[in-house]
Design a protein around this motif. Sequence first.
Motif, PDB file in Angstrom:
ATOM      1  N   ASP A  86       0.891  -1.112   0.023  1.00 19.37           N
ATOM      2  CA  ASP A  86      -0.245   0.072  -0.088  1.00 19.37           C
ATOM      3  C   ASP A  86       0.770   1.314   0.080  1.00 19.37           C
ATOM      4  OD1 ASP A  86      -2.328  -1.530  -0.101  1.00 19.37           O
ATOM      5  OD2 ASP A  86      -2.249  -1.786   2.321  1.00 19.37           O
ATOM      6  N   GLU A  87       1.995   1.264   0.272  1.00 13.27           N
ATOM      7  CA  GLU A  87       3.037   2.587   0.728  1.00 13.27           C
ATOM      8  C   GLU A  87       4.142   2.256  -0.465  1.00 13.27           C
ATOM      9  OE1 GLU A  87       4.150   2.792   4.777  1.00 13.27           O
ATOM     10  OE2 GLU A  87       2.051   2.929   5.541  1.00 13.27           O
ATOM     11  N   LEU A  88       4.029   3.119  -1.362  1.00 10.18           N
ATOM     12  CA  LEU A  88       5.175   3.017  -2.548  1.00 10.18           C
ATOM     13  C   LEU A  88       5.722   4.527  -2.693  1.00 10.18           C
ATOM     14  CD1 LEU A  88       2.804   1.245  -5.241  1.00 10.18           C
ATOM     15  CD2 LEU A  88       4.352   0.234  -3.646  1.00 10.18           C
ATOM     16  N   PHE A  89       6.766   4.139  -2.794  1.00 11.24           N
ATOM     17  CA  PHE A  89       7.828   5.461  -3.030  1.00 11.24           C
ATOM     18  C   PHE A  89       7.449   6.079  -4.211  1.00 11.24           C
ATOM     19  CE2 PHE A  89      10.800   3.271  -0.523  1.00 11.24           C
ATOM     20  CZ  PHE A  89      10.797   3.795   0.795  1.00 11.24           C
ATOM     21  N   THR A  90       7.143   7.577  -4.333  1.00 12.01           N
ATOM     22  CA  THR A  90       6.626   8.290  -5.503  1.00 12.01           C
ATOM     23  C   THR A  90       7.996   8.871  -6.257  1.00 12.01           C
ATOM     24  OG1 THR A  90       6.247  10.438  -4.240  1.00 12.01           O
ATOM     25  CG2 THR A  90       4.345   8.866  -4.660  1.00 12.01           C
ATOM     26  N   SER A  91       8.998   9.204  -5.555  1.00  5.63           N
ATOM     27  CA  SER A  91      10.245   9.518  -6.298  1.00  5.63           C
ATOM     28  C   SER A  91      11.542   8.983  -5.624  1.00  5.63           C
ATOM     29  CB  SER A  91      10.377  11.158  -6.001  1.00  5.63           C
ATOM     30  OG  SER A  91      10.332  11.364  -4.525  1.00  5.63           O
TER      31      SER A  91
END
Length: 462
Positions: free
Chosen positions: A185-190
Amino acid sequence: MSKLKKYKFPLLILIAFLFAFLFTSGLKGVDNYTSKDEYCMSCHVHTEADNSWKYASHYNNKSGVVVHCVDCHLPPKSHSSYWPQKLKAASKDVYSFYFKDHSEINWNEKSKAKQAKNFTYNESCTNCHDNLFPLHLSKKGDKAHLYYKNNKEKLDCINCHLDVGHGGKKMHKPNQMFMRKVKSDELFTSSTRVSKFENFTEQIPGTDVSFDLMAIPATDSIPRFFMGKIEVSWNEYKAFLAETESEGRVEKNTEDLDAISGATPPFGDPSQAWGMGKRPAITMTWHAANIYCKWLSEKTGKTYRLPTQKEWMYACNANGKEDFFFGGSLKNYKQKNFPMNLFKQANERINEYVIWMVNSEEKTALPDRVKANPFGLLHMLGNVKEFCSDQITVNGKTEHVLMGGSFNSELKDLRYNKTDHTQHDAWMLTDPQIPKSIWWYSDCTDVGFRVVCEFPKIKSHE
């Protein structure tokens, strides 16, 4: 008496014949008794194998034919080595039964193909399976068996058919599940922004995976760079596999086709069931490691690559002059060396920093098992050998430099400047695919890699 003398020779022949008959009958009786499965299990204590045997295809099959212990673990009875091998096996089992602690035997490792092929015989396999090309065999099976037929002296049936005796996953089928992405559910965006030359933690966009990089200062001949604190882990490598896996098909048009061509599924379990997470990813080819670096560069907007041999040696030993970054030369660590080993055994010092043949239990280890080198890097020696970008020509073929030694290595192979190289053909010997995979080694479990990130050639990432 005269009659006995007259028939002396025929009587001797008759007595010899009777003796041979009784001896052979007795020997046959002994052989039959000691060839029963129950007899084997009474001495060869291996509970997992005893149970799993009845769930494997050599016991539980449509034909109802049961293949017994001796049918696989001894040569055929017609073979000249049958009795010597039977006596050898019996001696080892009796010794183990009475003088070894069975709880300390690593049965999982002994069940892998590397060990199992020492206790099975190709002659026994082909004694029953004399037709290698039955009508029901698939096209892939035909190709694999043709390859075996043409390379019998180099191959073992057990490499592809490890599952038939004691169950388990089929070794000769692509492992699609291994490539499956784990949802988060928690993904890095950059990716991580880097403006200073200091240690940092990289974030891989679109994943929940991050990893540490250490700042390695420049020398007169080597520009400064960042290097992965640990070898590329399964966490990192599986993020690459899950995103790019495409059965080898190219997904979009670009000049660098390989950079976006997906890895094909491996055969079996590349992790060897040792666990994944932060353990080093293993069994990928040099080509696959290089493509991973290109993928990581594209994902993060930075320049990632494999280290050069010169960079690797400097990062490992920090310009030290001794054989090991933790001090000392090879001769210092001999068990009887004095005075260095007066208060501490030689292996104790090494074990603090290195996973090698003495303390590895024949498998890779997690990062927290060892102390760091002067630059804060872990597992630079031992655990897995590491790919470098340098090429080397061996017997007219292009190979790639390996550094660092592995969990299988002896002390002499752990020196920071000890150079090894890939053995591409030998490490692909039992790959059942034709053509062979460019992504996975089938016969090498102690090679991995770590990445270098260039500085100041770091691009801005939007």
